[in-house]
Design a protein around this motif. Structure first.
Motif, PDB file in Angstrom:
ATOM      1  N   PHE A 153      43.044  48.800  29.738  1.00 37.88           N
ATOM      2  CA  PHE A 153      41.637  49.176  29.666  1.00 37.88           C
ATOM      3  C   PHE A 153      41.343  49.972  28.399  1.00 37.88           C
ATOM      4  O   PHE A 153      40.255  49.857  27.838  1.00 37.88           O
TER       5      PHE A 153
ATOM      6  N   ILE B 209      40.737  47.458  25.856  1.00 41.26           N
ATOM      7  CA  ILE B 209      39.376  46.900  25.961  1.00 41.26           C
ATOM      8  C   ILE B 209      38.367  47.892  25.361  1.00 41.26           C
ATOM      9  O   ILE B 209      37.481  47.498  24.591  1.00 41.26           O
TER      10      ILE B 209
ATOM     11  N   ILE C 138      41.380  44.001  22.817  1.00 41.42           N
ATOM     12  CA  ILE C 138      41.365  42.746  23.572  1.00 41.42           C
ATOM     13  C   ILE C 138      39.945  42.532  24.095  1.00 41.42           C
ATOM     14  O   ILE C 138      39.213  43.494  24.340  1.00 41.42           O
TER      15      ILE C 138
ATOM     16  N   PHE D 291      32.691  46.477  32.315  1.00 38.55           N
ATOM     17  CA  PHE D 291      32.891  45.078  31.898  1.00 38.55           C
ATOM     18  C   PHE D 291      33.226  44.228  33.115  1.00 38.55           C
ATOM     19  O   PHE D 291      33.623  44.746  34.176  1.00 38.55           O
TER      20      PHE D 291
ATOM     21  N   ASP E 203      35.172  41.953  35.678  1.00 34.94           N
ATOM     22  CA  ASP E 203      36.563  41.768  36.079  1.00 34.94           C
ATOM     23  C   ASP E 203      36.979  40.334  35.732  1.00 34.94           C
ATOM     24  O   ASP E 203      36.238  39.376  35.965  1.00 34.94           O
ATOM     25  N   ILE E 204      38.187  40.194  35.194  1.00 32.73           N
ATOM     26  CA  ILE E 204      38.668  38.881  34.750  1.00 32.73           C
ATOM     27  C   ILE E 204      38.968  37.951  35.926  1.00 32.73           C
ATOM     28  O   ILE E 204      39.001  36.724  35.764  1.00 32.73           O
TER      29      ILE E 204
ATOM     30  N   HIS F  91      31.362  41.307  40.011  1.00 38.50           N
ATOM     31  CA  HIS F  91      32.556  42.167  40.056  1.00 38.50           C
ATOM     32  C   HIS F  91      32.701  42.817  38.683  1.00 38.50           C
ATOM     33  O   HIS F  91      33.153  42.196  37.714  1.00 38.50           O
TER      34      HIS F  91
ATOM     35  N   LEU G  77      33.966  46.281  36.472  1.00 38.42           N
ATOM     36  CA  LEU G  77      34.845  47.451  36.440  1.00 38.42           C
ATOM     37  C   LEU G  77      34.183  48.532  35.593  1.00 38.42           C
ATOM     38  O   LEU G  77      33.736  48.245  34.472  1.00 38.42           O
TER      39      LEU G  77
ATOM     40  N   ASN H 260      41.022  51.989  43.825  1.00 36.35           N
ATOM     41  CA  ASN H 260      42.383  51.908  44.347  1.00 36.35           C
ATOM     42  C   ASN H 260      43.229  53.011  43.710  1.00 36.35           C
ATOM     43  O   ASN H 260      43.085  53.287  42.516  1.00 36.35           O
TER      44      ASN H 260
ATOM     45  N   GLY I  75      46.917  49.822  46.220  1.00 35.10           N
ATOM     46  CA  GLY I  75      46.895  48.546  45.516  1.00 35.10           C
ATOM     47  C   GLY I  75      46.476  48.649  44.065  1.00 35.10           C
ATOM     48  O   GLY I  75      46.011  47.672  43.467  1.00 35.10           O
TER      49      GLY I  75
ATOM     50  N   GLU J 185      46.675  48.466  40.215  1.00 36.09           N
ATOM     51  CA  GLU J 185      47.491  47.699  39.265  1.00 36.09           C
ATOM     52  C   GLU J 185      47.382  48.229  37.848  1.00 36.09           C
ATOM     53  O   GLU J 185      48.334  48.153  37.080  1.00 36.09           O
ATOM     54  N   VAL J 186      46.200  48.714  37.497  1.00 41.58           N
ATOM     55  CA  VAL J 186      45.981  49.243  36.144  1.00 41.58           C
ATOM     56  C   VAL J 186      45.808  50.759  36.257  1.00 41.58           C
ATOM     57  O   VAL J 186      44.882  51.234  36.933  1.00 41.58           O
TER      58      VAL J 186
ATOM     59  N   HIS K  45      39.364  53.481  37.477  1.00 42.63           N
ATOM     60  CA  HIS K  45      38.237  52.548  37.416  1.00 42.63           C
ATOM     61  C   HIS K  45      37.612  52.383  38.787  1.00 42.63           C
ATOM     62  O   HIS K  45      38.283  52.510  39.807  1.00 42.63           O
TER      63      HIS K  45
ATOM     64  N   HIS L 278      35.565  49.588  41.058  1.00 40.14           N
ATOM     65  CA  HIS L 278      35.159  48.187  41.209  1.00 40.14           C
ATOM     66  C   HIS L 278      33.750  48.179  41.810  1.00 40.14           C
ATOM     67  O   HIS L 278      33.532  48.763  42.880  1.00 40.14           O
TER      68      HIS L 278
HETATM   69  P1  AMP Z   1      43.271  47.609  40.407  1.00 42.43           P
HETATM   70  O1  AMP Z   1      44.132  46.772  41.308  1.00 42.43           O
HETATM   71  O2  AMP Z   1      42.295  48.453  41.166  1.00 42.43           O
HETATM   72  O3  AMP Z   1      44.091  48.393  39.418  1.00 42.43           O
HETATM   73  O4  AMP Z   1      42.362  46.586  39.616  1.00 42.43           O
HETATM   74  C1  AMP Z   1      42.653  46.101  38.345  1.00 42.43           C
HETATM   75  C2  AMP Z   1      41.627  45.039  38.055  1.00 42.43           C
HETATM   76  O5  AMP Z   1      41.675  44.749  36.676  1.00 42.43           O
HETATM   77  C3  AMP Z   1      41.860  43.727  38.801  1.00 42.43           C
HETATM   78  O6  AMP Z   1      40.729  43.423  39.628  1.00 42.43           O
HETATM   79  C4  AMP Z   1      42.040  42.705  37.678  1.00 42.43           C
HETATM   80  O7  AMP Z   1      41.473  41.455  37.970  1.00 42.43           O
HETATM   81  C5  AMP Z   1      41.341  43.390  36.522  1.00 42.43           C
HETATM   82  N1  AMP Z   1      41.783  42.981  35.197  1.00 42.43           N
HETATM   83  C6  AMP Z   1      43.052  42.824  34.775  1.00 42.43           C
HETATM   84  N2  AMP Z   1      43.074  42.457  33.482  1.00 42.43           N
HETATM   85  C7  AMP Z   1      41.778  42.393  33.078  1.00 42.43           C
HETATM   86  C8  AMP Z   1      41.136  42.066  31.850  1.00 42.43           C
HETATM   87  N3  AMP Z   1      41.834  41.729  30.740  1.00 42.43           N
HETATM   88  N4  AMP Z   1      39.784  42.085  31.799  1.00 42.43           N
HETATM   89  C9  AMP Z   1      39.071  42.411  32.894  1.00 42.43           C
HETATM   90  N5  AMP Z   1      39.621  42.743  34.081  1.00 42.43           N
HETATM   91  C10 AMP Z   1      40.958  42.719  34.176  1.00 42.43           C
END
Ligand code: AMP
Length: 113
Positions: free
Chosen positions: A5, A8, A13, A27, A29-30, A37, A39, A86, A92, A94-95, A99, A101
């Motif tokens: 992020f 971004i 990117i 922006f 969500d991919i 959706h 973020l 999250n 859950g 991931e990043v 952020h 959602h």
């Molecule tokens: P979280 O699981 O809450 O960390 O959510 C991370 C979110 O980032 C997920 O919904 C992914 O789809 C989204 N995501 C990952 N890479 C990108 C990207 N390059 N551009 C936009 N969203 C992304």
């Protein structure tokens, strides 16, 4: 370490940016989980909810103001939407850059799975 992020935010990117202020970027969500959706991220690198400090109060407030503005701009403010954050493994996340959602554009199902 800079997360995806931050890249971004720094335009290293690409992303479809829908809103920006000094403190906040939003922006698409991919991998959208709903018709809308978005973020919402702070430009400051805050890894998780656990890392928010009192000095971040203005930033967190700006993130919520962004949500309301974006929802209105996208025409989903009256029908409604959901905001999710999250945190860590069980949440859950991931990043590891804080952020919110913003999910909407259809009637959403039960929250917990
Ligand atoms: P979280 O699981 O809450 O960390 O959510 C991370 C979110 O980032 C997920 O919904 C992914 O789809 C989204 N995501 C990952 N890479 C990108 C990207 N390059 N551009 C936009 N969203 C992304």
């Amino acid at each position: 370490m800079a997360t995806l992020f931050t890249k971004i935010i720094n335009r290293e990117i690409p992303a479809t940016i829908v809103y920006e202020t000094d403190n906040v970027l939003a922006f698409k969500d991919i991998n959208p989980a709903a018709p809308v959706h978005i973020l919402i991220v702070p430009k400051k690198e805050i890894p998780t909810v656990n890392d928010i400090t009192p000095e971040d109060k203005e930033i967190i407030g700006d993130m919520y103001l962004a949500i309301g503005k974006i929802a209105k701009d996208l025409g989903i403010d009256q029908e409604g939407y959901r905001v999710i954050t999250n945190c860590n493994e069980y949440g859950g996340q991931e990043v590891f850059h804080l952020h919110f959602h913003l999910l909407g554009g259809k009637k959403l199902g039960p929250l917990i799975s």
